[in-house]
Scaffold this motif. Structure first.
Motif, PDB file in Angstrom:
ATOM      1  N   THR A  68       0.825  -1.203   0.000  1.00  0.00           N
ATOM      2  CA  THR A  68       0.000   0.000   0.000  1.00  0.00           C
ATOM      3  C   THR A  68       0.862   1.258   0.000  1.00  0.00           C
ATOM      4  OG1 THR A  68      -1.727  -1.198   1.185  1.00  0.00           O
ATOM      5  CG2 THR A  68      -1.845   1.191   1.254  1.00  0.00           C
ATOM      6  N   ILE A  69       1.886   1.284   0.855  1.00  0.00           N
ATOM      7  CA  ILE A  69       2.777   2.449   0.921  1.00  0.00           C
ATOM      8  C   ILE A  69       3.559   2.583  -0.382  1.00  0.00           C
ATOM      9  CG2 ILE A  69       4.843   3.399   2.029  1.00  0.00           C
ATOM     10  CD1 ILE A  69       3.790   2.223   4.681  1.00  0.00           C
ATOM     11  N   GLY A  70       4.102   1.482  -0.880  1.00  0.00           N
ATOM     12  CA  GLY A  70       4.894   1.529  -2.108  1.00  0.00           C
ATOM     13  C   GLY A  70       4.114   2.117  -3.267  1.00  0.00           C
ATOM     14  N   ALA A  71       2.872   1.688  -3.418  1.00  0.00           N
ATOM     15  CA  ALA A  71       2.038   2.217  -4.500  1.00  0.00           C
ATOM     16  C   ALA A  71       1.734   3.704  -4.281  1.00  0.00           C
ATOM     17  CB  ALA A  71       0.740   1.424  -4.604  1.00  0.00           C
ATOM     18  N   ALA A  72       1.545   4.098  -3.029  1.00  0.00           N
ATOM     19  CA  ALA A  72       1.183   5.487  -2.723  1.00  0.00           C
ATOM     20  C   ALA A  72       2.342   6.462  -2.928  1.00  0.00           C
ATOM     21  CB  ALA A  72       0.671   5.587  -1.285  1.00  0.00           C
ATOM     22  N   ILE A  73       3.559   6.046  -2.601  1.00  0.00           N
ATOM     23  CA  ILE A  73       4.678   6.996  -2.650  1.00  0.00           C
ATOM     24  C   ILE A  73       5.389   7.024  -3.995  1.00  0.00           C
ATOM     25  CG2 ILE A  73       5.038   6.834  -0.160  1.00  0.00           C
ATOM     26  CD1 ILE A  73       7.581   5.156  -0.770  1.00  0.00           C
ATOM     27  N   ALA A  74       5.052   6.096  -4.890  1.00  0.00           N
ATOM     28  CA  ALA A  74       5.750   6.021  -6.182  1.00  0.00           C
ATOM     29  C   ALA A  74       5.708   7.362  -6.903  1.00  0.00           C
ATOM     30  CB  ALA A  74       5.119   4.932  -7.044  1.00  0.00           C
ATOM     31  N   GLY A  75       6.890   7.844  -7.282  1.00  0.00           N
ATOM     32  CA  GLY A  75       6.997   9.096  -8.023  1.00  0.00           C
ATOM     33  C   GLY A  75       6.861  10.353  -7.188  1.00  0.00           C
ATOM     34  N   ARG A  76       6.787  10.208  -5.883  1.00  0.00           N
ATOM     35  CA  ARG A  76       6.627  11.376  -5.007  1.00  0.00           C
ATOM     36  C   ARG A  76       7.876  11.545  -4.151  1.00  0.00           C
ATOM     37  NH1 ARG A  76       1.432   9.182  -5.411  1.00  0.00           N
ATOM     38  NH2 ARG A  76      -0.172  10.766  -5.791  1.00  0.00           N
ATOM     39  N   SER A  77       8.068  12.761  -3.652  1.00  0.00           N
ATOM     40  CA  SER A  77       9.186  13.004  -2.745  1.00  0.00           C
ATOM     41  C   SER A  77       8.783  14.039  -1.702  1.00  0.00           C
ATOM     42  CB  SER A  77      10.424  13.485  -3.509  1.00  0.00           C
ATOM     43  OG  SER A  77      10.176  14.740  -4.101  1.00  0.00           O
ATOM     44  N   ARG A  78       9.557  14.061  -0.662  1.00  0.00           N
ATOM     45  CA  ARG A  78       9.402  15.004   0.447  1.00  0.00           C
ATOM     46  C   ARG A  78       7.964  15.055   0.957  1.00  0.00           C
ATOM     47  NH1 ARG A  78      14.255  18.603   1.126  1.00  0.00           N
ATOM     48  NH2 ARG A  78      12.846  19.848   2.374  1.00  0.00           N
ATOM     49  N   ALA A  79       7.364  16.240   1.026  1.00  0.00           N
ATOM     50  CA  ALA A  79       6.038  16.389   1.641  1.00  0.00           C
ATOM     51  C   ALA A  79       4.991  15.521   0.958  1.00  0.00           C
ATOM     52  CB  ALA A  79       5.603  17.848   1.634  1.00  0.00           C
ATOM     53  N   GLU A  80       5.036  15.439  -0.370  1.00  0.00           N
ATOM     54  CA  GLU A  80       4.053  14.611  -1.084  1.00  0.00           C
ATOM     55  C   GLU A  80       4.204  13.137  -0.706  1.00  0.00           C
ATOM     56  OE1 GLU A  80       4.039  14.993  -5.301  1.00  0.00           O
ATOM     57  OE2 GLU A  80       3.291  17.039  -5.264  1.00  0.00           O
ATOM     58  N   ALA A  81       5.428  12.683  -0.631  1.00  0.00           N
ATOM     59  CA  ALA A  81       5.674  11.285  -0.264  1.00  0.00           C
ATOM     60  C   ALA A  81       5.298  11.035   1.197  1.00  0.00           C
ATOM     61  CB  ALA A  81       7.132  10.911  -0.509  1.00  0.00           C
ATOM     62  N   LEU A  82       5.616  11.973   2.060  1.00  0.00           N
ATOM     63  CA  LEU A  82       5.286  11.846   3.478  1.00  0.00           C
ATOM     64  C   LEU A  82       3.775  11.783   3.668  1.00  0.00           C
ATOM     65  CD1 LEU A  82       6.578  11.779   6.308  1.00  0.00           C
ATOM     66  CD2 LEU A  82       6.422  14.279   6.332  1.00  0.00           C
ATOM     67  N   PHE A  83       3.058  12.673   2.981  1.00  0.00           N
ATOM     68  CA  PHE A  83       1.598  12.671   3.059  1.00  0.00           C
ATOM     69  C   PHE A  83       1.044  11.356   2.510  1.00  0.00           C
ATOM     70  CE2 PHE A  83      -2.682  13.579   1.519  1.00  0.00           C
ATOM     71  CZ  PHE A  83      -3.253  14.118   2.663  1.00  0.00           C
ATOM     72  N   SER A 118      11.443  -5.516   6.931  1.00  0.00           N
ATOM     73  CA  SER A 118      12.450  -4.779   6.170  1.00  0.00           C
ATOM     74  C   SER A 118      11.827  -3.967   5.037  1.00  0.00           C
ATOM     75  CB  SER A 118      13.486  -5.759   5.615  1.00  0.00           C
ATOM     76  OG  SER A 118      14.464  -5.071   4.886  1.00  0.00           O
ATOM     77  N   ARG A 119      10.804  -4.526   4.396  1.00  0.00           N
ATOM     78  CA  ARG A 119      10.136  -3.801   3.305  1.00  0.00           C
ATOM     79  C   ARG A 119       9.530  -2.491   3.802  1.00  0.00           C
ATOM     80  NH1 ARG A 119       5.612  -6.466   0.400  1.00  0.00           N
ATOM     81  NH2 ARG A 119       5.947  -4.757  -1.061  1.00  0.00           N
ATOM     82  N   VAL A 120       8.835  -2.536   4.934  1.00  0.00           N
ATOM     83  CA  VAL A 120       8.205  -1.331   5.478  1.00  0.00           C
ATOM     84  C   VAL A 120       9.283  -0.317   5.879  1.00  0.00           C
ATOM     85  CG1 VAL A 120       6.765  -0.394   7.328  1.00  0.00           C
ATOM     86  CG2 VAL A 120       6.125  -2.546   6.216  1.00  0.00           C
ATOM     87  N   ALA A 121      10.319  -0.773   6.551  1.00  0.00           N
ATOM     88  CA  ALA A 121      11.393   0.125   6.980  1.00  0.00           C
ATOM     89  C   ALA A 121      12.092   0.753   5.776  1.00  0.00           C
ATOM     90  CB  ALA A 121      12.401  -0.634   7.836  1.00  0.00           C
ATOM     91  N   THR A 122      12.330  -0.022   4.744  1.00  0.00           N
ATOM     92  CA  THR A 122      12.994   0.494   3.544  1.00  0.00           C
ATOM     93  C   THR A 122      12.162   1.582   2.886  1.00  0.00           C
ATOM     94  OG1 THR A 122      14.147  -1.588   3.189  1.00  0.00           O
ATOM     95  CG2 THR A 122      13.899  -0.163   1.268  1.00  0.00           C
ATOM     96  N   LEU A 123      10.855   1.390   2.824  1.00  0.00           N
ATOM     97  CA  LEU A 123       9.977   2.406   2.231  1.00  0.00           C
ATOM     98  C   LEU A 123       9.971   3.688   3.067  1.00  0.00           C
ATOM     99  CD1 LEU A 123       7.089   0.062   1.135  1.00  0.00           C
ATOM    100  CD2 LEU A 123       8.523   1.441  -0.396  1.00  0.00           C
ATOM    101  N   ALA A 124       9.902   3.539   4.384  1.00  0.00           N
ATOM    102  CA  ALA A 124       9.923   4.726   5.248  1.00  0.00           C
ATOM    103  C   ALA A 124      11.245   5.470   5.096  1.00  0.00           C
ATOM    104  CB  ALA A 124       9.693   4.323   6.701  1.00  0.00           C
ATOM    105  N   LEU A 125      12.343   4.733   5.041  1.00  0.00           N
ATOM    106  CA  LEU A 125      13.649   5.371   4.838  1.00  0.00           C
ATOM    107  C   LEU A 125      13.723   6.053   3.473  1.00  0.00           C
ATOM    108  CD1 LEU A 125      15.966   2.665   6.400  1.00  0.00           C
ATOM    109  CD2 LEU A 125      15.690   5.025   7.218  1.00  0.00           C
ATOM    110  N   ALA A 126      13.108   5.459   2.469  1.00  0.00           N
ATOM    111  CA  ALA A 126      13.106   6.066   1.138  1.00  0.00           C
ATOM    112  C   ALA A 126      12.374   7.399   1.149  1.00  0.00           C
ATOM    113  CB  ALA A 126      12.468   5.117   0.122  1.00  0.00           C
ATOM    114  N   VAL A 127      11.261   7.462   1.850  1.00  0.00           N
ATOM    115  CA  VAL A 127      10.513   8.723   1.951  1.00  0.00           C
ATOM    116  C   VAL A 127      11.376   9.779   2.621  1.00  0.00           C
ATOM    117  CG1 VAL A 127       8.565   9.850   3.107  1.00  0.00           C
ATOM    118  CG2 VAL A 127       8.226   7.673   1.914  1.00  0.00           C
ATOM    119  N   LEU A 128      12.045   9.416   3.689  1.00  0.00           N
ATOM    120  CA  LEU A 128      12.818  10.395   4.455  1.00  0.00           C
ATOM    121  C   LEU A 128      14.160  10.724   3.808  1.00  0.00           C
ATOM    122  CD1 LEU A 128      11.757   9.150   7.940  1.00  0.00           C
ATOM    123  CD2 LEU A 128      11.041  11.231   6.779  1.00  0.00           C
ATOM    124  N   ARG A 129      14.624   9.853   2.937  1.00  0.00           N
ATOM    125  CA  ARG A 129      15.870  10.127   2.221  1.00  0.00           C
ATOM    126  C   ARG A 129      15.759  11.425   1.403  1.00  0.00           C
ATOM    127  NH1 ARG A 129      16.388   5.356  -0.152  1.00  0.00           N
ATOM    128  NH2 ARG A 129      17.236   4.487   1.745  1.00  0.00           N
TER     129      ARG A 129
END
Length: 190
Positions: A68-83, A118-129
Motif C-alpha cells: 500500500t505504501i509503495g504504490a502510494a509513494i511512487a513518483g513522489r518526494s518530500r512532503a508529497e511522499a510523506l503525506f 524490512s520492506r516497510v522500513a525500507t519504504l519509510a527510509l526512502a521517503v525520508l531520504r
C-alpha cells in the motif's frame, strides 16, 4: 461445503480476517480452527502455536502495508511522499483494522528481522531520504514519523477527536506539514 486444504498461509489469512472482524486479541487457536471448520489440534501440523499465528498476521500486515505504501509513494518526494505514506497507513488502518492493530503491538519473535518488516522500513527510509538526512539521523526520523502518524491514527480510531467541531482532516494536514518542516530543517542542519 467443500473443505479447504489447510496450509500455513490459509491459517494466517483466516486469523487475519478474524482479527479484522473481532480485534487482534480474538486470535486464539480455537477460534481460528472453528472458522476453518477443523479441530484445534489440526492446526498444529501447519502452525507451531498461537505466537506463530500472531507473528504470521504481523508479517502479513507488514507485507500488505508495504504494498500500500509503495504504490502510494511512487513518483513522489518530500512532503508529497510523506503525506502519501501517512494516508496509506490511515487507509490500511480503516480497511484492515485487526491487521493494523497487530502492528501496534510488540512484534512477535522473528518479525523485526523478517523480510516483511524490512520492506516497510525500507519504504519509510526512502521517503525520508528525500530530506537529505544523514544515515544516522534517518532512523530517528523514521521513529518520529511513525510515532506521529501512528499516534494520530490511534487517536482517530478510538474516537478521541470526535468531541470537537474542528476538522480532523485539517489536523491531519497540519501534522504532516509539521513533520515536513521538522525533517526539512533537520536535513538542512545535516
Amino acid at each position: 461445503m467443500t473443505r479447504r486444504t489447510l496450509t500455513p498461509a490459509l491459517v494466517i489469512d483466516v486469523a487475519a480476517a478474524l482479527a479484522d472482524r473481532d480485534g487482534f486479541d480474538a486470535i486464539v487457536v480455537s477460534a481460528v480452527a472453528e472458522k476453518l471448520g477443523v479441530r484445534s489440534a489440526s492446526l498444529y501440523g501447519h502452525v507451531r502455536d498461537r505466537q506463530a499465528i500472531l507473528a504470521g498476521v504481523q508479517k502479513l500486515a507488514m507485507n500488505e502495508l508495504a504494498d500500500t505504501i509503495g504504490a502510494a509513494i511512487a513518483g513522489r518526494s518530500r512532503a508529497e511522499a510523506l503525506f502519501a505514506m501517512g494516508e496509506a497507513q490511515r487507509r490500511y488502518a480503516r480497511e484492515r483494522p485487526g491487521c493494523w492493530e497487530s502492528l501496534q503491538r510488540r512484534a512477535e519473535v522473528g518479525v523485526p528481522q523478517s523480510d516483511e518488516s524490512s520492506r516497510v522500513a525500507t519504504l519509510a527510509l526512502a521517503v525520508l531520504r528525500g530530506y537529505g538526512l544523514a544515515d544516522h539521523d534517518a532512523v530517528h526520523a523514521v521513529r518520529v514519523a511513525g510515532a506521529a502518524i501512528g499516534g494520530f491514527i490511534g487517536l482517530e480510531r478510538t474516537g478521541a477527536f470526535d468531541h470537537r467541531d474542528h476538522d480532523v482532516e485539517e489536523s491531519w494536514r497540519r501534522t504532516i506539514d509539521m513533520l515536513d518542516g521538522a525533517f526539512a530543517s533537520w536535513g538542512a542542519a545535516a
